[in-house]
Design a protein around this motif. Structure first.
Motif, PDB file in Angstrom:
ATOM      1  N   ILE A   1       0.385  -0.933  -0.018  1.00 40.27           N
ATOM      2  CA  ILE A   1      -0.238  -0.135  -0.040  1.00 40.27           C
ATOM      3  C   ILE A   1       0.877   0.735  -0.324  1.00 40.27           C
ATOM      4  CG2 ILE A   1      -1.882  -0.989   0.840  1.00 40.27           C
ATOM      5  CD1 ILE A   1      -1.409   0.530   3.419  1.00 40.27           C
ATOM      6  N   PRO A   2       0.953   2.462  -0.569  1.00 40.41           N
ATOM      7  CA  PRO A   2       1.046   3.305  -0.740  1.00 40.41           C
ATOM      8  C   PRO A   2       1.545   3.809   0.846  1.00 40.41           C
ATOM      9  CG  PRO A   2      -0.065   3.787  -1.982  1.00 40.41           C
ATOM     10  CD  PRO A   2      -1.591   2.278  -1.273  1.00 40.41           C
TER      11      PRO A   2
ATOM     12  N   LYS B   1      -4.939  10.677  -3.872  1.00 34.49           N
ATOM     13  CA  LYS B   1      -4.207   9.571  -3.974  1.00 34.49           C
ATOM     14  C   LYS B   1      -4.863   7.733  -3.882  1.00 34.49           C
ATOM     15  CE  LYS B   1      -1.868  12.221   0.171  1.00 34.49           C
ATOM     16  NZ  LYS B   1      -0.702  12.269  -1.040  1.00 34.49           N
ATOM     17  N   ILE B   2      -5.306   7.673  -3.850  1.00 36.05           N
ATOM     18  CA  ILE B   2      -6.402   6.915  -4.171  1.00 36.05           C
ATOM     19  C   ILE B   2      -6.212   6.378  -5.378  1.00 36.05           C
ATOM     20  CG2 ILE B   2      -8.258   4.912  -4.048  1.00 36.05           C
ATOM     21  CD1 ILE B   2      -7.287   5.073  -1.149  1.00 36.05           C
ATOM     22  N   ALA B   3      -6.469   7.202  -6.259  1.00 38.24           N
ATOM     23  CA  ALA B   3      -6.927   7.155  -8.153  1.00 38.24           C
ATOM     24  C   ALA B   3      -5.044   6.924  -8.197  1.00 38.24           C
ATOM     25  CB  ALA B   3      -6.781   8.646  -8.312  1.00 38.24           C
ATOM     26  N   SER B   4      -4.509   7.812  -7.814  1.00 39.66           N
ATOM     27  CA  SER B   4      -2.831   7.388  -7.911  1.00 39.66           C
ATOM     28  C   SER B   4      -2.524   5.801  -7.734  1.00 39.66           C
ATOM     29  CB  SER B   4      -2.280   8.759  -7.586  1.00 39.66           C
ATOM     30  OG  SER B   4      -0.703   7.911  -7.034  1.00 39.66           O
ATOM     31  N   SER B   5      -2.563   5.558  -6.197  1.00 39.98           N
ATOM     32  CA  SER B   5      -2.673   4.067  -6.209  1.00 39.98           C
ATOM     33  C   SER B   5      -3.156   3.076  -6.964  1.00 39.98           C
ATOM     34  CB  SER B   5      -2.983   3.555  -5.097  1.00 39.98           C
ATOM     35  OG  SER B   5      -2.618   4.704  -3.417  1.00 39.98           O
ATOM     36  N   ILE B   6      -4.130   3.568  -7.342  1.00 41.56           N
ATOM     37  CA  ILE B   6      -4.736   2.334  -8.507  1.00 41.56           C
ATOM     38  C   ILE B   6      -3.796   2.193  -9.778  1.00 41.56           C
ATOM     39  CG2 ILE B   6      -6.795   1.907 -10.224  1.00 41.56           C
ATOM     40  CD1 ILE B   6      -8.879   3.276  -7.642  1.00 41.56           C
ATOM     41  N   HIS B   7      -3.562   3.788 -10.257  1.00 41.86           N
ATOM     42  CA  HIS B   7      -3.001   3.828 -11.258  1.00 41.86           C
ATOM     43  C   HIS B   7      -1.150   3.459 -10.991  1.00 41.86           C
ATOM     44  CE1 HIS B   7      -1.142   4.766 -15.287  1.00 41.86           C
ATOM     45  NE2 HIS B   7       0.331   6.201 -14.542  1.00 41.86           N
ATOM     46  N   GLN B   8      -0.862   3.155 -10.084  1.00 38.84           N
ATOM     47  CA  GLN B   8       0.593   3.605  -9.285  1.00 38.84           C
ATOM     48  C   GLN B   8       0.979   1.593  -9.295  1.00 38.84           C
ATOM     49  OE1 GLN B   8       2.110   4.986  -5.576  1.00 38.84           O
ATOM     50  NE2 GLN B   8       3.870   2.683  -5.416  1.00 38.84           N
ATOM     51  N   PHE B   9      -0.597   0.447  -9.107  1.00 41.82           N
ATOM     52  CA  PHE B   9      -0.372  -0.542  -8.838  1.00 41.82           C
ATOM     53  C   PHE B   9      -1.025  -1.314 -10.531  1.00 41.82           C
ATOM     54  CE2 PHE B   9      -0.714   0.583  -4.629  1.00 41.82           C
ATOM     55  CZ  PHE B   9       0.846   0.009  -4.097  1.00 41.82           C
ATOM     56  N   SER B  10      -1.500  -0.706 -11.260  1.00 45.67           N
ATOM     57  CA  SER B  10      -2.043  -1.085 -12.581  1.00 45.67           C
ATOM     58  C   SER B  10      -0.727  -1.555 -12.976  1.00 45.67           C
ATOM     59  CB  SER B  10      -2.648  -0.101 -13.286  1.00 45.67           C
ATOM     60  OG  SER B  10      -1.871   0.843 -13.499  1.00 45.67           O
TER      61      SER B  10
ATOM     62  N   ARG C   1      -0.717  -0.280 -16.231  1.00 45.60           N
ATOM     63  CA  ARG C   1      -0.794   1.265 -17.244  1.00 45.60           C
ATOM     64  C   ARG C   1       0.850   1.688 -16.209  1.00 45.60           C
ATOM     65  NH1 ARG C   1      -4.971   2.185 -21.137  1.00 45.60           N
ATOM     66  NH2 ARG C   1      -6.300   0.193 -21.152  1.00 45.60           N
ATOM     67  N   SER C   2       1.164   1.551 -15.494  1.00 48.47           N
ATOM     68  CA  SER C   2       2.367   2.370 -14.796  1.00 48.47           C
ATOM     69  C   SER C   2       3.047   2.785 -14.797  1.00 48.47           C
ATOM     70  CB  SER C   2       2.281   1.487 -12.973  1.00 48.47           C
ATOM     71  OG  SER C   2       3.526   0.394 -13.147  1.00 48.47           O
ATOM     72  N   GLY C   3       3.596   2.151 -15.903  1.00 48.57           N
ATOM     73  CA  GLY C   3       4.356   3.108 -16.260  1.00 48.57           C
ATOM     74  C   GLY C   3       4.337   3.927 -18.051  1.00 48.57           C
ATOM     75  N   LYS C   4       3.146   3.861 -17.988  1.00 44.58           N
ATOM     76  CA  LYS C   4       2.406   4.978 -19.494  1.00 44.58           C
ATOM     77  C   LYS C   4       1.637   6.190 -18.019  1.00 44.58           C
ATOM     78  CE  LYS C   4       3.425   1.239 -22.378  1.00 44.58           C
ATOM     79  NZ  LYS C   4       4.099   1.745 -22.572  1.00 44.58           N
ATOM     80  N   PRO C   5       1.072   7.229 -19.127  1.00 41.01           N
ATOM     81  CA  PRO C   5       0.920   8.481 -18.887  1.00 41.01           C
ATOM     82  C   PRO C   5      -0.363   8.199 -17.983  1.00 41.01           C
ATOM     83  CG  PRO C   5       1.853   8.644 -21.368  1.00 41.01           C
ATOM     84  CD  PRO C   5       1.142   6.920 -20.843  1.00 41.01           C
ATOM     85  N   TYR C   6      -0.016   9.192 -16.970  1.00 42.18           N
ATOM     86  CA  TYR C   6      -1.350   9.537 -15.401  1.00 42.18           C
ATOM     87  C   TYR C   6      -1.610  10.785 -15.975  1.00 42.18           C
ATOM     88  CZ  TYR C   6      -3.183   9.664 -11.224  1.00 42.18           C
ATOM     89  OH  TYR C   6      -4.840   9.714 -10.238  1.00 42.18           O
ATOM     90  N   ILE C   7      -2.757  11.017 -16.025  1.00 42.29           N
ATOM     91  CA  ILE C   7      -3.326  12.226 -16.864  1.00 42.29           C
ATOM     92  C   ILE C   7      -4.080  12.402 -15.552  1.00 42.29           C
ATOM     93  CG2 ILE C   7      -3.910  14.271 -18.465  1.00 42.29           C
ATOM     94  CD1 ILE C   7      -1.003  12.713 -19.152  1.00 42.29           C
ATOM     95  N   LYS C   8      -4.370  14.065 -14.888  1.00 42.74           N
ATOM     96  CA  LYS C   8      -4.411  14.359 -13.946  1.00 42.74           C
ATOM     97  C   LYS C   8      -5.496  15.701 -14.124  1.00 42.74           C
ATOM     98  CE  LYS C   8      -1.690  15.171 -10.678  1.00 42.74           C
ATOM     99  NZ  LYS C   8      -1.314  14.834 -10.134  1.00 42.74           N
ATOM    100  N   LEU C   9      -6.969  15.586 -14.353  1.00 44.82           N
ATOM    101  CA  LEU C   9      -7.909  17.281 -14.996  1.00 44.82           C
ATOM    102  C   LEU C   9      -9.569  17.071 -14.142  1.00 44.82           C
ATOM    103  CD1 LEU C   9      -9.084  18.614 -17.266  1.00 44.82           C
ATOM    104  CD2 LEU C   9     -10.405  16.928 -17.883  1.00 44.82           C
ATOM    105  N   ASN C  10      -8.711  18.477 -13.417  1.00 46.35           N
ATOM    106  CA  ASN C  10     -10.425  18.841 -12.568  1.00 46.35           C
ATOM    107  C   ASN C  10     -11.044  19.561 -13.121  1.00 46.35           C
ATOM    108  OD1 ASN C  10     -11.553  20.018 -10.168  1.00 46.35           O
ATOM    109  ND2 ASN C  10     -10.260  20.213  -9.396  1.00 46.35           N
ATOM    110  N   CYS C  11     -12.246  18.581 -13.469  1.00 41.18           N
ATOM    111  CA  CYS C  11     -13.134  19.208 -14.410  1.00 41.18           C
ATOM    112  C   CYS C  11     -13.550  20.211 -13.772  1.00 41.18           C
ATOM    113  CB  CYS C  11     -14.340  18.111 -14.108  1.00 41.18           C
ATOM    114  SG  CYS C  11     -13.796  16.788 -15.360  1.00 41.18           S
ATOM    115  N   ALA C  12     -14.075  20.789 -12.163  1.00 39.27           N
ATOM    116  CA  ALA C  12     -14.365  21.960 -11.845  1.00 39.27           C
ATOM    117  C   ALA C  12     -13.457  23.409 -11.724  1.00 39.27           C
ATOM    118  CB  ALA C  12     -14.607  21.828  -9.690  1.00 39.27           C
ATOM    119  N   ALA C  13     -12.420  22.567 -12.279  1.00 42.80           N
ATOM    120  CA  ALA C  13     -11.291  24.004 -12.564  1.00 42.80           C
ATOM    121  C   ALA C  13     -11.636  24.328 -14.095  1.00 42.80           C
ATOM    122  CB  ALA C  13     -10.145  23.656 -12.675  1.00 42.80           C
TER     123      ALA C  13
END
Length: 605
Positions: free
Chosen positions: A289-290, A329-338, A340-352
């Motif tokens: 776990i992270p 942090k949970i979203a990042s953990s899911i990507h980290q242990f998937s 696809r972990s070596g591929k792009p991880y892009i974050k987008l805040n839809c409210a901003a």
């Protein structure tokens, strides 16, 4: 010929239109039913591969009633409805449909929804059997490995936890022992002497555990001492417990029933090889776990279990929870242990994002597509290709853009703003929101079909007030972090400050706690934090019961209410003044509800 489909729709024109579309696409139609009773008769005559199911039908029974029957018979179904009432949506969600189509819909929407439903159904069946096969292989590997009884038993328990989460496991096996979960892949092993110390019962009273761990006496004893709310049993030799009510799904019950004989055989073999001389706390660290996620409360451990379960797949994940609970942090953990972990991880805040630019931000644009578009630009979907896209605050996405997002998720292709060509994309979606999406759907601010498309694997993060046992560990973590950052040497937090923190509700959750500790570190006059400035209006006279603070589901509230009525009636179901009469239910209906909600006599008396 493709799958055979039963249409359950009481509007003749809509039903016939569906039949025409499906037959043109090569599907077979087993029939058109206009009521639940008619649908059941058709299913008995010819079992369909899929059911298209309207929620509101002729007669007293609804499509949701039929859905419960279909779930038991393992027949996948997709809801059709123009209704988005919040209560109806909540009830429909409990039946775990394979899709949801909002009327009116396009022909392509219907066909894509069926393709997705087919994939999800096949994937769920494959996953279920893959987990079982993997568990059997793990048991065989453990059997031939060298190691102590303690080490091997912990390996078995950790393997079981991956497919059926539990907080407490009880085994008889002629000796009597328990595994209490105390962390992520960490367990305390207890024998009858240790149980006698913890529960205050005599060794003699607990001796029956060696041959029957499912006695009512033990269930009530364990429920009271370890705050357990549901259990799963198959054999007199083994029983699983959870601190969550209605914790076990029909699939988990089915898997448990199949693996119990093998599980018992494996533990028996271990006991015959070398029985444990003494029982001590131990742990098995096979999963990660992270480091930045702090806590060991059962609610947080349940989140970790879900992360470990979903991370290796490409399934869409919807993370729900209040602001400040750690969704990113949970979203990042899911990507980290998937994978696809070596591929792009892009974050987008839809409210901003500006409403005028969000479409360009997601899908990109061609040169000259609008004023200011001086160059061609790749959108977030293209940049996240082969990787993961995290859509934070997805509940704030404009309704007109939700339609386009849904089509991208279904068809896996985009068009740049101002472009004509379609571009294939392979992106895993993780979405998060602090909003109640069911209410947003009911109020017309969020599309129901997009909600179901994102809600394939929901993970709900508990509020900090619901896991107050984690506050000391979090506080010390932030204290060390900010003390190092400020170049200060702090050794601890006073008991008075810890008590204050335990009595506070933390409406801002972990983020608020982090900021409070940062301020306290800077203001500390010595090596110990002696004071914390908390908003006065949110203080309490005494620490609230964590369980009382927990937001409960409809099923949990119904379960608690039925138990309360049964206790008032001393467990009586039939007769004047009995529970069925008070609840205005047929006694047989009440018994069915009790079975479904996991209500047993040991929880009543």
């Amino acid at each position: 010929m493709k799958e055979q489909i039963l249409i359950v729709e009481d509007q003749f024109v809509e039903a016939d239109y569906l039949r025409l579309l499906l037959e043109q696409a090569g599907y077979g139609i087993t029939g058109i039913a206009r009521s639940v009773a008619q649908a059941q008769e058709m299913i008995r005559t010819k079992k369909p591969d899929f059911v298209l199911l309207d929620i509101f039908l002729k007669g007293e029974e609804t499509g949701i009633d039929l859905a419960r029957i279909l779930a038991v018979d393992n027949i996948p179904f997709v809801y059709l409805s123009a209704n988005s009432n919040e209560d109806v949506l909540n009830e429909a969600k409990q039946t775990q449909p394979y899709g949801f189509l909002v009327k009116p819909f396009r022909e392509k929407d219907l066909l894509v929804a069926l393709e997705i439903a087919r994939y999800r159904h096949a994937h769920s069946v494959d996953t279920k059997y893959q987990k079982e096969i993997a568990f059997r292989k793990t048991l065989e590997a453990i059997r031939v490995e060298t190691g102590t009884w303690e080490q091997k038993s912990l390996q078995i328990i950790a393997a079981l936890q991956r497919i059926i989460p539990f907080d407490f496991l009880v085994g008889g096996f002629g000796r009597g022992f328990c595994f209490l979960r105390i962390g992520f892949d960490e367990y305390q092993i207890m024998g009858i002497p240790e149980l006698a110390t913890v529960t205050g019962q005599s060794m003699e009273a607990l001796s029956a555990l060696t041959y029957n761990c499912n006695l009512t006496f033990f269930k009530k004893l364990f429920a009271e001492n370890f705050q357990l709310r549901s259990d799963l049993e198959k054999d007199l030799s083994i029983c699983l417990y959870s601190r969550r009510s209605t914790a076990y799904t029909a699939d988990q019950v089915e898997i448990f029933e199949r693996i119990v004989p093998l599980l018992i055989q494996s533990i028996d073999t271990l006991l015959q090889d070398k029985a444990p001389d003494m029982v001590t706390p131990a742990s098995k660290k096979s999963r990660q776990i992270p480091d930045e996620i702090i806590g060991k409360s059962h609610l947080l451990l349940n989140v970790f279990d879900h992360v470990a379960q979903v991370a290796p797949s490409d399934t869409s994940v919807l993370i729900l929870g209040e602001s400040g609970t750690g969704k990113e942090k949970i979203a990042s953990s899911i990507h980290q242990f998937s994978t696809r972990s070596g591929k792009p991880y892009i974050k987008l805040n839809c409210a901003a994002l500006s409403p005028g630019l969000i479409e360009s931000e997601l899908f990109g644009h061609e040169k000259g597509a609008f004023t200011g578009a001086l160059d061609k630009r790749m959108g977030i979907f293209e940049r996240a290709n082969k990787g993961t896209l995290f859509l934070d605050e997805v509940g704030d996405m404009p309704i007109e853009l939700q339609v386009k997002l849904l089509r991208v998720l279904q068809e896996k292709e985009i068009e740049r703003v101002g472009g004509r060509d379609t571009i294939k994309v392979d992106v895993r979606i993780i979405a998060a929101t602090n909003k109640n999406l069911e209410k947003e759907v009911a109020d017309g601010r969020f599309r129901l079909d997009l909600y179901y498309r994102l809600n394939v694997f929901p993970i709900t993060l508990p509020a900090l007030r619901e896991r107050k046992e984690d506050i000391p560990a979090l506080a010390y973590h932030f204290m060390r972090h900010f003390a190092d950052k400020a170049g200060r040497k702090l050794s601890g937090i006073s008991d008075g400050v810890l008590k204050k923190m335990m009595t506070y509700d933390w409406p801002g959750n972990i983020r608020e706690l982090e900021h409070m500790i940062e301020r306290s570190v800077l203001l500390a006059k010595g090596a110990v934090i002696e004071e914390i400035l908390l908003p006065a209006f949110n203080k309490r006279e005494k620490p609230p019961e964590v369980e009382d603070m927990t937001m409960k589901t409809i099923a949990e509230n119904e379960r608690d209410y039925i138990i309360a009525v049964l206790k008032k009636c001393n467990g009586r179901i039939w007769g004047p003044g009995a529970a069925a009469e008070i609840l205005n239910l047929n006694p047989s209906t009440l018994k069915s509800k009790m079975k479904k909600l996991g209500i047993k006599k040991e929880y009543i008396h």
